[in-house]
Design an enzyme around this catalytic site. Structure first.
Site, short mmCIF file in Angstrom:
data_model
loop_
_atom_site.label_atom_id
_atom_site.label_comp_id
_atom_site.label_asym_id
_atom_site.label_seq_id
_atom_site.Cartn_x
_atom_site.Cartn_y
_atom_site.Cartn_z
N VAL A 22 0.83 -1.21 0.00
CA VAL A 22 0.00 0.00 0.00
C VAL A 22 0.87 1.26 0.00
CG1 VAL A 22 -1.84 1.27 1.20
CG2 VAL A 22 -1.89 -1.23 1.14
N LYS A 110 -6.12 -1.31 9.48
CA LYS A 110 -7.39 -1.61 10.16
C LYS A 110 -7.19 -2.13 11.57
CE LYS A 110 -6.10 -4.64 6.97
NZ LYS A 110 -6.17 -5.18 5.66
N VAL A 137 -11.15 0.18 5.64
CA VAL A 137 -12.29 -0.71 5.35
C VAL A 137 -12.63 -0.62 3.86
CG1 VAL A 137 -14.70 -1.28 5.87
CG2 VAL A 137 -13.26 -0.26 7.64
N LYS A 210 -12.67 -4.75 10.56
CA LYS A 210 -13.38 -3.80 9.69
C LYS A 210 -14.80 -3.54 10.18
CE LYS A 210 -10.51 -5.00 5.72
NZ LYS A 210 -10.31 -6.00 4.66
N1 HSE Z 1 -6.29 -9.05 3.29
C1 HSE Z 1 -7.27 -8.03 3.09
C2 HSE Z 1 -8.38 -8.61 2.22
C3 HSE Z 1 -6.65 -6.84 2.44
O1 HSE Z 1 -8.17 -9.69 1.66
O2 HSE Z 1 -9.45 -8.03 2.14
C4 HSE Z 1 -7.50 -5.61 2.44
O3 HSE Z 1 -7.80 -5.18 3.74
#
Ligand code: HSE
Length: 414
Positions: A22, A110, A137, A210
């Site tokens: 990211v 998160k 999220v 989340k």
């Molecule tokens: N590992 C998380 C997913 C990445 O697969 O949604 C995004 O938060």
């Protein structure tokens, strides 16, 4: 100072903590989309420092790299800090220090927001800066801002969603391609969706963090993940998927929260059957969807890429622009301290259940103890969808049946 069509151009210096998937996406978006950002917002973002303990050679940001956090924290020219390290340590200490120094902080982390959000929001308020986390999220999908701003005129009663791309990808591969759980997980890891420790995805903890963030935002008090019933998808078999399909359902990992009449909230993460014609059933692959039920709007569905480098970076950069636009003031945003007895035990809430018994000839017995909405017998097995009931009462009734069920999975009506 230059002018553009939106007035005076604002110049803001940005630092990034963590140059992983990211973080590097954020650097890329800020640098590649600089013209679009300026055009759209009247803000010129300048990347000034990037913190990472690893060495990165021959990359276009090499000159900005540092391994020393003080180079960022003590640099008064840095206005906005992006935290994309993940985890609690040292992210929490770093973010706290930046807020105390009067820097705005934007995070995609998160776990940090779900576990430390109230403390960090309080620190941001005390220091008159912003702490924003749209990317925490739903990856690139705008969810936090719509809930906190666009839907602020509503009483939100319920939020339910597919909030983990990895598990949705795995279930989809099992449903569509009849792939085994292990092979599907491997493919998700190869595609870069999975968490560093994939058990955070598979066991439901990522989705739990989340939904905690969304519940805190919608219902006003911090909801901590360790108080939330969380079940992952590792026990879901191809047989479950096939049997659910025979009854017209698909299995999804559903994170959900609801305000109950008692003033407490229901909140949980678990695999659940959803009707094939449900809008959530059509959410495939790494996509996420979040359904919000407001008293004025009715149901709203937000849908898009829930994971991935540039999609998540887009949400981070949106927050950075928001911080820059609100540089002199703190936005009214966040939630209050946790409230005691705020969460209803999941066994005390209403649900329907899917049951599979590897036996036939038990219809009469089942109908004698359970509310039955659907029942079919075929290939030596009995498949049941119960009517709605309090979960612990349904489970107690199931315990009185002479045969133990081989599968018990919740059923939702989204
Ligand atoms: N590992 C998380 C997913 C990445 O697969 O949604 C995004 O938060």
């Amino acid at each position: 100072m230059q002018n553009n069509k939106k007035g005076k151009v604002k110049y803001m210096n940005v630092a990034i903590l963590g140059f992983g998937v990211v973080g590097s996406g954020v650097a890329e978006v800020i640098s590649k989309n600089a013209d679009a950002i300026l055009e759209n917002s009247g803000i010129e973002l300048k990347l000034r420092r990037i913190l990472d303990i690893r060495d990165f050679e021959n990359n276009e940001f090499s000159a900005l790299m540092t391994k020393n956090f003080d180079d960022i924290c003590n640099d008064d020219e840095i206005d906005i800090v992006v935290e994309t390290m993940g985890g609690i340590n040292p992210a929490f200490d770093f973010v706290s220090s930046c807020l105390k120094k009067g820097k705005h902080v934007v995070t995609s982390n998160k776990e940090l927001v779900a576990k430390k959000g109230f403390e960090l929001l309080t620190l941001a308020r005390e220091n008159n800066v912003n702490f924003l986390f749209e990317a925490s999220v739903g990856g690139g999908i705008p969810i936090i801002r719509p809930i906190s701003r666009c839907l602020a005129g509503n009483r939100i009663s319920e939020i339910a969603g597919i909030l983990n791309g990895t598990t949705n990808f795995i279930l989809d591969k099992m449903i569509v391609d009849k792939m085994s759980f292990e092979d599907a997980l491997k493919l998700a890891q190869e595609n870069g969706f999975a968490e560093r420790d994939p058990s955070a995805d598979v066991d439901g903890h990522d989705a739990c963090r989340k939904i905690c963030i969304l519940a805190s935002l919608a219902f006003g008090h911090h909801v901590y993940p360790d108080g939330v019933y969380t079940e992952g998808i590792s026990k879901i078999t191809l047989k479950d998927v096939e049997d659910a399909g025979k009854l017209g359902y698909v299995i999804k990992l559903i994170a959900r929260t609801k305000m109950l009449e008692s003033g407490k909230i229901m909140i949980m993460v678990s695999p659940a059957l959803v009707k094939k014609e449900s809008i959530l059933a059509g959410v495939n692959g790494v996509f996420n969807a979040c359904l919000v039920r407001g008293d004025a709007t009715g149901d709203i569905l937000m849908y898009g890429k829930g994971a991935g480098k540039l999609a998540t970076a887009s949400a981070v950069v949106g927050d950075v622009i928001d911080c820059a636009a609100n540089n002199e003031k703190r936005k009214f945003f966040g939630w209050d301290a946790p409230k005691e007895n705020f969460i209803e035990e999941h066994e005390n809430t209403e649900t329907a259940l899917f049951l599979r018994f590897d036996k036939t000839g038990i219809e009469e017995e089942l109908r004698g103890v359970l509310p039955v909405a659907e029942l079919t017998e075929s290939d030596g097995e009995t498949l049941v969808i119960t009517g709605l009931g309090i979960e612990k009462e349904l489970m107690k009734a199931i315990g009185t049946v002479s045969v133990k069920p081989d599968s018990v999975i919740r059923v939702t009506d989204y």
